[in-house]
Design a protein around this motif. Structure first.
Motif, short mmCIF file in Angstrom:
data_model
loop_
_atom_site.label_atom_id
_atom_site.label_comp_id
_atom_site.label_asym_id
_atom_site.label_seq_id
_atom_site.Cartn_x
_atom_site.Cartn_y
_atom_site.Cartn_z
N ALA A 92 0.83 -1.21 0.00
CA ALA A 92 0.00 0.00 0.00
C ALA A 92 0.86 1.26 0.00
CB ALA A 92 -0.94 -0.01 1.20
N ALA A 93 1.93 1.24 0.79
CA ALA A 93 2.83 2.41 0.84
C ALA A 93 3.54 2.60 -0.49
CB ALA A 93 3.85 2.24 1.97
N ASN A 94 3.91 1.51 -1.13
CA ASN A 94 4.56 1.59 -2.44
C ASN A 94 3.61 2.21 -3.47
OD1 ASN A 94 6.99 0.46 -4.15
ND2 ASN A 94 5.13 -0.14 -5.26
N ALA A 95 2.33 1.79 -3.45
CA ALA A 95 1.35 2.35 -4.38
C ALA A 95 1.07 3.82 -4.07
CB ALA A 95 0.06 1.53 -4.31
N SER A 96 1.06 4.18 -2.80
CA SER A 96 0.79 5.58 -2.42
C SER A 96 1.88 6.52 -2.92
CB SER A 96 0.66 5.68 -0.89
OG SER A 96 -0.46 4.95 -0.44
N LEU A 97 3.11 6.02 -3.03
CA LEU A 97 4.18 6.85 -3.60
C LEU A 97 3.86 7.16 -5.06
CD1 LEU A 97 6.88 8.25 -3.51
CD2 LEU A 97 7.99 6.03 -3.92
N GLY A 98 3.31 6.18 -5.81
CA GLY A 98 2.90 6.43 -7.18
C GLY A 98 1.81 7.47 -7.28
N VAL A 99 0.87 7.45 -6.33
CA VAL A 99 -0.20 8.46 -6.30
C VAL A 99 0.39 9.85 -6.10
CG1 VAL A 99 -2.25 9.24 -5.06
CG2 VAL A 99 -1.91 6.80 -5.47
N ALA A 100 1.37 9.95 -5.18
CA ALA A 100 1.99 11.25 -4.91
C ALA A 100 2.77 11.75 -6.12
CB ALA A 100 2.91 11.13 -3.69
N GLU A 101 3.42 10.85 -6.84
CA GLU A 101 4.15 11.27 -8.03
C GLU A 101 3.19 11.71 -9.14
OE1 GLU A 101 6.73 8.13 -9.22
OE2 GLU A 101 8.10 8.37 -7.52
N ALA A 102 2.07 11.03 -9.29
CA ALA A 102 1.09 11.38 -10.32
C ALA A 102 0.47 12.75 -10.06
CB ALA A 102 0.01 10.31 -10.41
N ALA A 103 0.41 13.15 -8.78
CA ALA A 103 -0.19 14.45 -8.46
C ALA A 103 0.61 15.61 -9.03
CB ALA A 103 -0.33 14.59 -6.94
N LEU A 104 1.87 15.38 -9.38
CA LEU A 104 2.71 16.43 -9.95
C LEU A 104 2.50 16.59 -11.45
CD1 LEU A 104 5.99 15.47 -8.07
CD2 LEU A 104 4.65 17.55 -7.67
N LEU A 105 1.78 15.67 -12.08
CA LEU A 105 1.62 15.65 -13.53
C LEU A 105 0.26 16.20 -13.94
CD1 LEU A 105 3.17 12.10 -14.08
CD2 LEU A 105 4.29 14.33 -14.41
N PRO A 106 0.08 16.52 -15.23
CA PRO A 106 -1.20 17.08 -15.68
C PRO A 106 -2.36 16.13 -15.43
CG PRO A 106 0.48 17.38 -17.36
CD PRO A 106 1.07 16.49 -16.32
N ASN A 107 -3.51 16.72 -15.17
CA ASN A 107 -4.73 15.97 -14.90
C ASN A 107 -5.73 16.26 -16.01
OD1 ASN A 107 -6.71 14.46 -13.56
ND2 ASN A 107 -7.47 16.29 -12.53
N PHE A 108 -6.24 15.21 -16.67
CA PHE A 108 -7.14 15.39 -17.82
C PHE A 108 -8.51 14.84 -17.48
CE2 PHE A 108 -8.81 14.02 -22.04
CZ PHE A 108 -8.93 15.28 -22.59
N THR A 109 -9.56 15.66 -17.65
CA THR A 109 -10.92 15.24 -17.35
C THR A 109 -11.82 15.47 -18.56
OG1 THR A 109 -11.49 17.41 -16.45
CG2 THR A 109 -10.70 15.74 -14.89
#
Length: 458
Positions: free
Chosen positions: A290-307
């Motif tokens: 879970a902690a390993n996956a949460s690091l990926g979430v934190a890294e993705a927050a720095l990138l563009p978000n498309f909706t």
């Protein structure tokens, strides 16, 4: 060319930022210090094949059904499974349907002929956050790991409950056995008091020896109230584990702890088995995932978000015409958001996630190390209990022979009452100690069974 943007979106959504999980390589020893036997693998042995006493099996069954703490763990698992559904929902578009009615009146101050108008809208709406960088998939991965962690927490609670019920049961039997020893010793010493009084009447001994016999008799009796209290205390501990105010069955307790037993030929396996057998190790690994996956979430927050969001519906001035094809309305909106300035918040969150991952890695290593040392300690405890009990049994046998000879010499007038009382005192102490060592041997086997993660199947 029109398909290029969609193709690009699909291609990008197939990747996920952040590290892929790999189980840490640990320098586990190839073997434990010793292996008691080679027939049954203790870590995977069902508890019914380990705890052979039918009455203990009844108690464990009752506890597994009604224990309140275990029921709480089951409820937490149900909630964790539902939370997985909540998290996974972010991977898919959301659709909703809305029906709106509006009545509007114009101002008489700004219009010479103010009107009242009605508007009716029936709209189907869609919104979807394209998972370009895999943030939602990482959240799903973390949520699933938490679900598996809850499952292993239930397993851990189950293993602890089985072990606790068995431990309290054996402790209860030890108290009952020592109570019977004390009762029998008091009965025999009362006979010695009667004999001493008769010998005094015949002028064979003095009043001092009668008093000495009475002291020994009362010494044996004084152990009974404390043992009776301990007996009720252990019964109450069992009731709590069983989730009941009363022990609903009158148990016919065995005549001695020696009548009970556990499988003697056991295989404990190798240290690497702990990674799959022990629930606490599995919990630590799922927390690491879970902690390993949460690091990926934190890294993705720095990138563009498309909706993407869209709406398709109907609009009319009258409710009866709201589905008229002439009143069709629609909209399609795409948005791209790139974080620019947030006072370092996102980068700090990424560093926090990295440190959380580091902590989870350390916790996993520590849990495995703890598991290994607990098995090693439990093995040493089994060996010590076996050796101590065998030595104590020899002491009891010798003390029984000592009492027999002392009584014979006393009746023949060769030995004094002090010799007989000393022999009886040593036998009494040796028997009480043997009962406790028999209990300790059973508890040591439970500790080993628990340390290896056994007992999860009935």
């Amino acid at each position: 060319m029109r398909l290029l943007p969609l193709t690009l979106i699909v291609a990008l959504s197939g990747c996920a930022v952040g590290p892929e999980y790999q189980r840490p390589q640990l320098p586990l020893p190839e073997h434990f210090d010793a292996t008691p036997g080679t027939e049954l693998h203790l870590g995977t042995l069902p508890w019914r094949q380990f705890f052979l006493d039918p009455q203990l099996q009844q108690l464990i069954d009752k506890a597994l059904q009604d224990n309140l703490s275990l029921e709480q763990a089951r409820s937490r698992l149900v909630a964790a499974r539902e939370q997985t559904t909540v998290t996974d929902a972010a991977l898919y578009p959301e659709f909703s349907l809305g029906l709106n009615a509006e009545r509007d009146s114009e101002s008489g101050l700004t219009n010479s002929d103010p009107e009242i108008s009605d508007t009716f809208n029936l709209d189907g709406m869609m919104s979807w956050e394209i998972d370009l960088w895999g943030a939602n998939r990482r959240r799903s991965e973390a949520s699933y790991a938490q679900r598996l962690s809850s499952e292993q927490q239930l397993n851990l609670s189950t293993l602890s409950l089985i072990s606790d019920v068995a431990s309290r049961y054996y402790e209860w039997l030890d108290i009952e056995q020592r109570y019977r020893i004390s009762e029998e010793t008091a009965r025999l010493r009362l006979e010695e008091v009667k004999l001493a009084k008769l010998r005094k009447q015949n002028g064979m001994i003095s009043g001092l020896e009668v008093r000495q016999a009475e002291v020994e008799y009362q010494s044996a009796r004084t152990t009974l109230p404390e043992l009776d209290f301990d007996r009720h205390q252990k019964q109450n501990q069992l009731k709590r584990l069983l989730g009941s105010y009363e022990l609903q069955t009158q148990y016919q307790l065995p005549q001695g702890l020696s009548a009970l037993g556990v499988p003697q030929a056991l295989e404990i396996g190798v240290p690497s088995d702990l990674l799959s057998q022990r629930p606490d190790v599995a919990i630590a690994e799922q927390q690491l995932i879970a902690a390993n996956a949460s690091l990926g979430v934190a890294e993705a927050a720095l990138l563009p978000n498309f909706t993407i969001s869209g709406k398709y519906g109907f609009e009319s001035n009258t409710l009866s015409d709201v589905l008229d094809s002439e009143g069709v309305t629609w909209s399609l909106v795409g948005g791209l958001t790139q974080p620019l300035f947030n006072a370092g918040k996102l980068n700090a969150q990424k560093r926090i996630a990295a440190e959380t991952l580091k902590q989870a890695q350390l916790a996993y290593r520590d849990t495995v190390l703890t598991a290994y040392t607990e098995v090693s300690d439990a093995l040493a405890g089994v060996r010590r209990a076996q050796t101590a009990m065998e030595a104590q049994q020899e002491l009891v046998n010798a003390s029984q022979e000592y009492v027999r000879l002392a009584r014979l010499r006393y009746k023949n007038g060769v030995a004094t009452s002090l010799d007989l009382m000393d022999a009886q005192r040593q036998l009494f102490s040796a028997q009480l100690a043997l009962s406790q060592l028999q209990r300790d041997q059973l508890l040591a086997h439970i500790s080993l069974y628990r340390a290896l993660g056994g007992g999860l199947s009935g």
